[in-house]
Each structure stands twice: as C-alpha cells, then as structure tokens.
Design an enzyme around this catalytic site. Structure first.
Site, mmCIF file in Angstrom:
data_model
loop_
_atom_site.group_PDB
_atom_site.id
_atom_site.type_symbol
_atom_site.label_atom_id
_atom_site.label_comp_id
_atom_site.label_asym_id
_atom_site.label_seq_id
_atom_site.Cartn_x
_atom_site.Cartn_y
_atom_site.Cartn_z
ATOM 1 N N ASP A 70 0.831 -1.196 0.000
ATOM 2 C CA ASP A 70 0.000 0.000 0.000
ATOM 3 C C ASP A 70 0.871 1.254 0.000
ATOM 4 O OD1 ASP A 70 -2.721 1.191 0.361
ATOM 5 O OD2 ASP A 70 -1.831 1.910 2.234
ATOM 6 N N GLU B 140 1.647 -0.564 -5.105
ATOM 7 C CA GLU B 140 0.686 0.488 -5.414
ATOM 8 C C GLU B 140 1.467 1.794 -5.344
ATOM 9 O OE1 GLU B 140 -3.179 2.909 -3.731
ATOM 10 O OE2 GLU B 140 -1.555 2.231 -2.456
#
Length: 555
Positions: A213, A277
């Site tokens: 993330d 990401e």
C-alpha cells in the site's frame, strides 16, 4: 525472453489476479460484513472464473477507520473477519484450488491504536518511542502551527497536535492520510526490522506475495520541507516531474527498502512476489520500482486513467511496455480497484471528462449502457496485452459504481474530513451480488449489508449470468481461457498500422489479432478471420460497431 525461458518464467509474470475486498465479498456469519470463512466458501467460483491468484485487502486487527488500512497488529486477524486459523484455512483452500494468495501490507502508516503509537503518545518528546513516527515541534511562538504546510490526501492538514501527559499542548505527528493513521519513520532501523519480520510471518503461513500500500510514500525528503506547489499532495498526475517532485512521494530511499524486501521473498521457495501500489509518473520512473533486485510488479495507473480514445490508449500501452521491458519486468495492467470509480461507470462519460473520484447522487450520472459496453471492450483490450492483469471483485459481473448512496451511510474518511466535498470511495466497495433472489443478493445468509446494495444488483447477480452466452461473466470466463490457451500474457505486441486509425486500434499478440473500435463508423473484419471472442455483438452486416473489442484468428 526466449520461448524456453518464457515457459519456465515465474507465475506472476503473466498472472491474472483477482482482488477481494474482505468486507464486501462474502459474509459467512450474517453480520453484514464479509469475512474469511465467507471468502473461503466462494473461492471455487474464482477458480471456475479462471484467475490465477487472489489478492486480499487488509484483514488484520484494526479499528476500521479506513476500512482496515489503519492496522493495529500486522500479524493477526481482525475478529470481524475471523481468526488466524480461518486465514490458514483460506490459504490452504486456495492452494488446493490452484490459486495463489497475495495479501496487503501497509507500511507507510499504522493505526493510532497500534501498540507502538500508544507507546509514543505516553512517552516524552525525543524518546525512542516517538522516533518510530514523525513527531515534530510546531512552528509559531508557542508551537501552535504545524511543522510544515503538508496536506492530507483525505483532506485537511497532514499534522495533528497531541496533548502531553501533563495536559499541555505538545508535539505534532504526521499523517498523510487520516489522523488515525500516523506515518512511520522509515529512517528508523526498528521499522525496517518490524516489517521484514511481518513479511516472514505471512510467508511462513504460505502466502505467495504482497501488495504494498502507498509504496511510494514511506520515505520523506530530509527535513520535511514545505511543499507549496499545490494545496494538497498530488499522486500520479502529469504535474509531477523529476524536477518538481513533492517531498512526500517517490523519494530515492524507497528503493533500498525494496531491495531488502526482495531478498526476503527470494529466500523462500515458490516464486513469492511483491507488487507496488505506486502513483508515480512518468512511467519510466515507475519502472525503476521493478528493477531486477527490487519489486516484481507495479500497478500501471497511467493505463488506468488513460481516456478511452485510440491515440491515448496506443500511446500509454506502448510507453508502458517499453518502460517495463527496459528493466526486464512485466507490465501490470489494472482498470478498477477499491480506490477508484468502477470502470463500467467511469467510461459512461465522454472520454477525458471524468476522473477517478467518487460519484454521488448530486453529480452528473453516467450512461450505464455505454459505460458497460466500453468497460467490456476495455477489459478485452487489457487482457489481450502481454504482462499481468488485476481484476476488481464484481467487474466480471459488469457492476457499476453505486452512485446514489445516501450521505448518512458513507464511511470513507475522505467524505468526513472534507465535509462531503470529496464523495469518497464507498461507491465501488458495496457488497457484491451472488444470487438474485437471495437476501443481500447472496452476499450473506441474511439481509444485512454494511453498505446498501442498489436494486440493479439483482439483474447483475452471478447466478443470473452463469451459462448465459454473451453475459459479462461468460465473456470474462472465455477471455481468461483464451488468454491462457494463446499465451497472451507471455506474448509480444505488434501494432497493425493499417488498423490504427482515428476510430480504431489493431494489434497482434502471437496468433491472435485484436481489433478495438472507439467512436466512429463500424469496422470491417479482415477477410477470412475467425472470431474467437467479442466484447459485444457485431452488427447485422458482421461489422464491428463502436466501443467493441474483437479477438480474431487470421489467415
């Protein structure tokens, strides 16, 4: 790569990976929130769909202020989702079905309920406990101003002031997202060690990889300087260039972290993988995250945001493939996920007029029929390309964004921190439909659903589409089967110049020719072509109408 090396290449180079959002995939106990037993019960349906792996968004202990991306313990399971034993069962079941398992890791920030942050609040300024985060004295005569002018991605400022043990106003801590998500200080060796131990914990339990993330945010520029170019930090926009890069994004220090993480995954058998990401532009800079000693993949958000126009699609695909090839990595395609408007709705607007932000009931509404037609065409284009691809749960059903959610049910912190200025991401996270005539459309055993489902879910439910020729579900299933049979993920792309006009694109990958039409006159099929798959019906004369993708075998 040579043909022999392609045959032995790791699974992740051409995998199709299906994202599961645990809260919204399948509810096993009827409380209205999806859980690990529910996921396990539905895994056979994903194997039938034909994907190679499952990626699960966070299911760790969390106060759920940001739907689990505020983690309070990285090595356990949030009770609303189940137990560690449930996680082990889910992983084992997936492996028995031939599915790999990828889990989220959230290294930029913890929850404010994490033991480390609670210890930091109890400790004094300058303590080792506070050194794990970004605590700073404020500016102004009494420290009443935040340490710099950074803004939160979710709205408001990126700093919160604490009250010290004696009751006096104290230091400030950094949070690029919600105030309940304090940023970790990756200059601290303890942070490195903690996350490497976390990776090993889940690798030892059998997971096949990690989605990272906010992978471009962990390292901040020295001194945390003001960023005055915009009112808030920007992610993944053309405004970010090498000479104009915000101090909170894409700093050089992240690459040293990922070299260490790559060494961890490489120490395990089974081709374990890491995917970033990272909203990083230009693409050449994103590709640096996937150099041979760093991460295996990085999501291609340039492609995700590209307008549905032939020139723009050709340019972003060409640039992406070239950038990835330069570092020996696969390109990783994605059209929807839990943070962006579903592409069946996003593409229901005129090209280049709609961004990724949420759609609310007071906004202009998309053309549902047009959006689905373009979404199916875009998906078949994506799945015809070399590399790996990610699917967002429910897109195989053609689910649109829930654009009319009532204000009082919204839970995204961006909605609350901006007083409704940002609609937020709840519309793409609504629990998905499995059975048209069941309570909660088969999401769970009862009517409970943590976000309300729209009535259109009934006609889009999985059981209404199974075995129906031309349904979105069967189109996805056929595309995944043909993609594997023809080796498209491990192929190479050649543009067909005679087909790349104002209203269409043509490409060839292996023995498959792909024709994509956009807005314009219907296109004739090549003479003698065998139609393998279409995203929508051909017209009465056998021509390809606008917003349609066709896979062909040509003489």
């Amino acid at each position: 790569m040579t043909s022999s090396s392609l045959e032995s290449a790791p699974w992740w180079r051409d995998a199709v990976i299906y994202q599961v959002y645990p809260r919204s995939f399948a509810d096993g106990d009827g409380d209205g929130i999806g859980d690990l037993p529910g996921i396990t019960s539905r895994l056979p349906k994903l194997a039938e769909l034909g994907v190679d792996a499952v990626w699960l968004s966070p299911f760790y202990p969390s106060p759920q202020n940001d739907a689990g991306y505020d983690v309070s313990d990285y090595r356990d399971v949030e009770p609303i989702f189940g137990t560690l034993a449930d996680a082990d069962t889910m992983i084992a079941t997936a492996h028995d079905l031939g599915l790999r398992v990828v889990v989220d890791v959230v290294p930029n920030h913890t929850s404010s309920e994490h033991a480390w942050f609670r210890a930091a609040l109890a400790a004094a300024p300058g303590s080792p406990e506070r050194a794990r985060f970004h605590f700073r004295d404020g500016r102004g005569e009494a420290g009443e101003l935040p340490p710099n002018n950074w803004a939160s991605v979710f709205g408001g400022r990126a700093w919160t002031r604490v009250t010290e043990a004696d009751g006096s106003p104290g230091q400030w801590y950094l949070h690029l997202f919600d105030s309940t998500q304090p940023d970790l200080n990756w200059d601290n060796p303890e942070v490195h060690d903690e996350f490497e131990d976390t990776l090993r914990f889940w690798l030892d339990r059998g997971v096949d990889g990690f989605r990272i993330d906010v992978a471009h945010a962990m390292v901040k520029a020295p001194g945390l300087p003001d960023w005055s170019a915009d009112d808030r930090p920007m992610q993944g926009t053309a405004e970010i260039t090498d000479d104009r890069r915000p101090p909170m994004w894409d700093q050089e220090g992240v690459h040293a972290i990922y070299r260490r993480w790559r060494a961890v995954t490489d120490s395990y058998d089974g081709d374990r993988m890491l995917v970033a990401e990272a909203w990083v532009t230009p693409y050449e800079r994103l590709a640096r995250y996937t150099r041979p000693d760093e991460l295996h993949q990085a999501f291609n958000f340039d492609h995700c945001v590209a307008p549905w126009l032939p020139k723009e699609q050709q340019e972003v695909i060409t640039t992406s493939l070239a950038g990835s090839e330069a570092v020996g990595a696969p390109t990783t395609w994605v059209l929807s996920n839990h943070d962006v408007v579903r592409h069946a709705s996003r593409l229901g607007f005129p090209p280049a007029t709609r961004g990724l932000g949420g759609i609310g009931p007071r906004d202009e509404q998309p053309d549902a029929e047009l959006g689905l037609r373009r979404a199916r065409a875009a998906t078949l284009l994506m799945l015809s390309l070399p590399g790996s691809a990610y699917l967002w749960q429910g897109e195989e059903l053609g689910l649109p964004e829930h654009t009319t959610l009532p204000d009082d049910v919204r839970q995204d912190p961006a909605w609350h921190r901006t007083s409704g200025e940002q609609v937020g991401r709840d519309g793409c996270r609504v629990p998905i439909p499995w059975e048209a005539d069941a309570p909660s459309y088969g999401f769970g055993p009862g009517d409970a659903s943590w976000l309300p489902q729209p009535p259109v879910w009934a006609e889009l439910a999985r059981d209404r589409q199974e075995g129906v020729d031309g349904s979105t579900l069967e189109t996805y299933r056929a595309a995944l089967r043909l993609r594997r049979e023809h080796g498209l993920g491990r192929g190479s792309l050649r543009w067909l110049d005679e087909r790349c006009g104002d209203g269409s694109l043509g490409l060839r990958n292996g023995d498959v020719t792909v024709l994509v039409t956009f807005d314009g006159e219907p296109q004739e099929l090549p003479a003698g072509a065998e139609v393998l798959l279409t995203s929508g019906p051909l017209d009465a004369d056998g021509r390809v109408p606008s917003d349609t993708t066709v896979w062909l075998r040509t003489p």
